[in-house]
Design a protein around this motif. Sequence first.
Motif, short mmCIF file in Angstrom:
data_model
loop_
_atom_site.label_atom_id
_atom_site.label_comp_id
_atom_site.label_asym_id
_atom_site.label_seq_id
_atom_site.Cartn_x
_atom_site.Cartn_y
_atom_site.Cartn_z
N ILE A 1 -60.52 19.44 -109.72
CA ILE A 1 -60.61 20.56 -110.65
C ILE A 1 -59.28 21.29 -110.74
O ILE A 1 -58.81 21.64 -111.84
CB ILE A 1 -61.73 21.53 -110.22
N ASN B 1 -56.64 19.92 -113.14
CA ASN B 1 -56.74 20.30 -114.55
C ASN B 1 -58.04 21.10 -114.73
O ASN B 1 -59.07 20.55 -115.10
CB ASN B 1 -56.76 19.05 -115.44
N PRO B 2 -58.00 22.42 -114.45
CA PRO B 2 -59.22 23.24 -114.42
C PRO B 2 -60.06 23.18 -115.70
O PRO B 2 -61.29 23.03 -115.63
CB PRO B 2 -58.69 24.65 -114.17
N HIS B 3 -59.43 23.31 -116.85
CA HIS B 3 -60.20 23.37 -118.10
C HIS B 3 -60.88 22.04 -118.40
O HIS B 3 -62.01 22.02 -118.90
CB HIS B 3 -59.28 23.77 -119.25
N LYS B 4 -60.21 20.96 -118.09
CA LYS B 4 -60.80 19.64 -118.36
C LYS B 4 -61.76 19.21 -117.25
O LYS B 4 -62.87 18.74 -117.53
CB LYS B 4 -59.68 18.59 -118.50
N ASN B 5 -61.34 19.35 -116.00
CA ASN B 5 -62.12 18.81 -114.89
C ASN B 5 -63.18 19.76 -114.32
O ASN B 5 -64.11 19.31 -113.66
CB ASN B 5 -61.18 18.39 -113.76
N GLY B 6 -63.02 21.06 -114.58
CA GLY B 6 -63.99 22.02 -114.08
C GLY B 6 -65.42 21.69 -114.48
O GLY B 6 -66.31 21.57 -113.62
N PRO B 7 -65.70 21.55 -115.78
CA PRO B 7 -67.06 21.24 -116.21
C PRO B 7 -67.57 19.88 -115.72
O PRO B 7 -68.77 19.66 -115.61
CB PRO B 7 -66.95 21.24 -117.75
N TYR C 1 -67.61 20.41 -111.11
CA TYR C 1 -68.03 21.56 -110.31
C TYR C 1 -69.36 21.30 -109.59
O TYR C 1 -69.58 21.77 -108.47
CB TYR C 1 -68.10 22.83 -111.17
N PHE D 1 -64.89 33.06 -113.04
CA PHE D 1 -64.60 32.35 -114.29
C PHE D 1 -65.62 32.72 -115.37
O PHE D 1 -65.29 32.80 -116.56
CB PHE D 1 -64.60 30.84 -114.04
#
Length: 220
Positions: free
Chosen positions: A127, A130-136, A139, A173
């Motif tokens: 995550i 690349n938080p925006h791409k891998n977060g969803p 998580y 977030f």
Amino acid sequence: MKLKLSLAILFLLQLTCMAQSKLSSDKLTSKDYLDLALEKVNTAKSENDLQNSINEIKRIEGLDKNYWLPSYYVSYFELTQSFFTSLDKKEALLADAKERIEKLLEDKSSDQSELYTILGYYYYAKIAQNPHKNGPIYYKDVIANYKKAISINPVNPRPRYLLDLFEDNVNSFMGKKDSNLCEKLQKDKKLFEAFNIADKNYPNWGEKEVLEHLKNCDKG
């Protein structure tokens, strides 16, 4: 004659020293070598120092195939390194760490709670990549693996504190605030204080981080 005798005595002394040195080396186990390598990690001052220590622990892996801790530490340090290394190195570090973790999970003699903890940590590192791409995407994997680690060993403080911090990050977030975070961290601190490690090389990281976060609670 005296010169020849002196040289002979010197030669015998050298042989004795070499034999004693080899004997001392032969007595060292993979646990001893890991202990020495971990001491170097504690004094690492740069990414290059950490990488050298990782390479050294990788060599220790081959000494005893039944000793799970060297592979565990390679994975843990690679995950840690992925947070501050260059982008072109991150993916290789993460892939190598995950491969080792999954292999260790097949070995039931290893500490499964500690392994699921760093598997959750792996997904957290993904995550962070690349938080925006891998977060969803990841998580749920973070949470599931931390909870799996807790279910295996409810007194293991590492997955509990990592889960508490991760859920707090998710709440932040989402624009929410966990009013119970400090209370949770206090419980985590007590778990760390009560936790008994199996030997000196056993995983014992995390307590310092909890104490640092608790300082913010005191300020609040």
